[in-house]
Design a protein around this motif. Structure first.
Motif, PDB file in Angstrom:
ATOM      1  N   UNK A 119       0.813  -1.233   0.000  1.00 26.39           N
ATOM      2  CA  UNK A 119       0.000   0.000   0.000  1.00 26.39           C
ATOM      3  C   UNK A 119       0.839   1.272   0.000  1.00 26.39           C
ATOM      4  N   UNK A 120       2.075   1.207   0.519  1.00 26.58           N
ATOM      5  CA  UNK A 120       2.914   2.415   0.571  1.00 26.58           C
ATOM      6  C   UNK A 120       3.264   2.936  -0.823  1.00 26.58           C
ATOM      7  N   UNK A 121       3.118   2.090  -1.844  1.00 30.58           N
ATOM      8  CA  UNK A 121       3.390   2.549  -3.213  1.00 30.58           C
ATOM      9  C   UNK A 121       2.440   3.695  -3.589  1.00 30.58           C
ATOM     10  N   UNK A 122       1.292   3.750  -2.958  1.00 30.07           N
ATOM     11  CA  UNK A 122       0.324   4.813  -3.242  1.00 30.07           C
ATOM     12  C   UNK A 122       0.880   6.195  -2.915  1.00 30.07           C
ATOM     13  N   UNK A 123       1.941   6.275  -2.125  1.00 30.18           N
ATOM     14  CA  UNK A 123       2.536   7.567  -1.771  1.00 30.18           C
ATOM     15  C   UNK A 123       3.417   8.132  -2.878  1.00 30.18           C
ATOM     16  N   UNK A 124       3.739   7.310  -3.876  1.00 29.86           N
ATOM     17  CA  UNK A 124       4.699   7.718  -4.907  1.00 29.86           C
ATOM     18  C   UNK A 124       3.984   8.508  -6.006  1.00 29.86           C
TER      19      UNK A 124
END
Length: 340
Positions: A119-124
């Motif tokens: 889910x942290x990929x959504x920050x990119x």
């Protein structure tokens, strides 16, 4: 003279220490980015692939990493291995989301990479290219990918992804290529895919377990390449065709499609690849197909086509019996002559 000599000696000694020192005073890499990269290395169990990631060196010089030439922030993280037994293992590192300037994120040919798409990929928010291919990443395709509005290429091929395709992917305004092939995806092709910003991305969904009809809305976009082969799709695929379309490659082979081929219009100038084999397509082969200028690959075998193969065009010159056979009522060169 003695004072001058001592001063010169001190200067030479300092210069020697500076040259021999492991500390690089001219390091370009952003310190915060460097911390994140070292955390990524730890999360991946310190693999050999990242052996160059030495804390005492400039991270802009590390393998798998690219820095912007002006800001020196990390813009690309490209992890791929040509060695099948690489010891890189674990999940996609959650820390990748802490590289805010990342534009290109790739995990390629890493068979021991497992777990979900983080889910942290959504920050990119600056991400343009996301490649997760030839891994054992599993779980569903997350709908949060639609938040990455700068994405141009989304390639998630050859993994263990399951579940349905999120309809929200059609909200990606800059998407040029969508590859979800060779997974275990199920359910229908989203109706929303017809609302991609025109002309629409190349859509590659082959080698899955998708079912149901091809959405009529797909006729509203005009990608250069569509590959829906080796699924369980049913019904009419004629919506994908059109004489004015720019389609180059169209492959819907090995499905359960059923429609009248004689009523289909084909792109005359752009089409170079047409594969319809192993379906339930019926009707006659249109004469218009003989006028397609650059057709290099053609296969309508294992269908229910009938009548005589159009003569006098390129179909007989370029394609042999295997492009036409197993259509019981189809006849004419290169198949046996039609009965009088």
């Amino acid at each position: 003279m003695r004072t001058v000599f001592n001063g010169a000696a001190i200067a030479l000694t300092f210069l020697s220490l500076l040259l021999l020192s492991p500390v690089t005073f001219s390091e370009k890499c952003n310190p915060q980015d460097k911390k994140v990269l070292l955390r990524i290395k730890q999360e991946l169990n310190n693999p050999y692939l990242l052996a160059s990631w030495d804390p005492e060196t400039d991270c802009c010089d590390w393998y798998c990493v690219e820095c912007d030439i002006k800001s020196h922030r990390i813009t690309a993280l490209i992890m791929q291995s040509s060695v099948p037994d690489t010891n890189l293992s674990g999940h996609i590192p959650p820390s990748v989301g802490d590289l805010p300037y990342l534009q290109n994120l790739e995990f390629h040919k890493l068979p021991r990479l497992t777990g979900p798409i983080q889910p942290t990929i959504a920050k990119l928010k600056n991400l343009k290219y996301l490649f997760i291919e030839y891994t054992n990443v599993s779980g569903s395709i997350p709908s949060f990918l639609s938040q990455l509005t700068n994405l141009q290429l989304l390639h998630l091929s050859t993994n263990n992804l399951t579940g349905s395709i999120p309809s929200s992917l059609s909200q990606l305004p800059n998407l040029e290529s969508l590859h979800l092939d060779r997974n275990k995806l199920t359910g229908p092709i989203p109706e929303s895919f017809g609302s991609f910003k025109k002309p629409g991305p190349d859509i590659i969904l082959s080698h899955n377990q998708l079912s149901g009809p091809i959405p009529a809305s797909l006729g509203q976009i005009d990608p250069e390449r569509i590959d829906l082969s080796r699924n369980k799709l049913e019904g009419d695929a004629s919506v994908l065709f059109g004489s004015l379309k720019r389609t180059q490659i169209l492959d819907v082979s090995r499905n359960l499609l059923s429609f009248d081929l004689s009523k289909v219009d084909f792109p005359k100038q752009s089409l170079i690849w047409l594969d319809l084999n192993h379906n339930n397509i019926y009707g006659k082969i249109p004469v218009a197909l003989t006028k397609v200028e650059n057709l290099q690959q053609f296969n309508v075998s294992y269908n229910r086509l009938s009548g005589q193969i159009p003569q006098g065009g390129e179909l007989q010159k370029r394609f042999d019996v295997y492009a036409f056979f197993q259509n019981k009522a189809l006849c004419g060169s290169p198949l046996p002559p039609c009965k009088k």
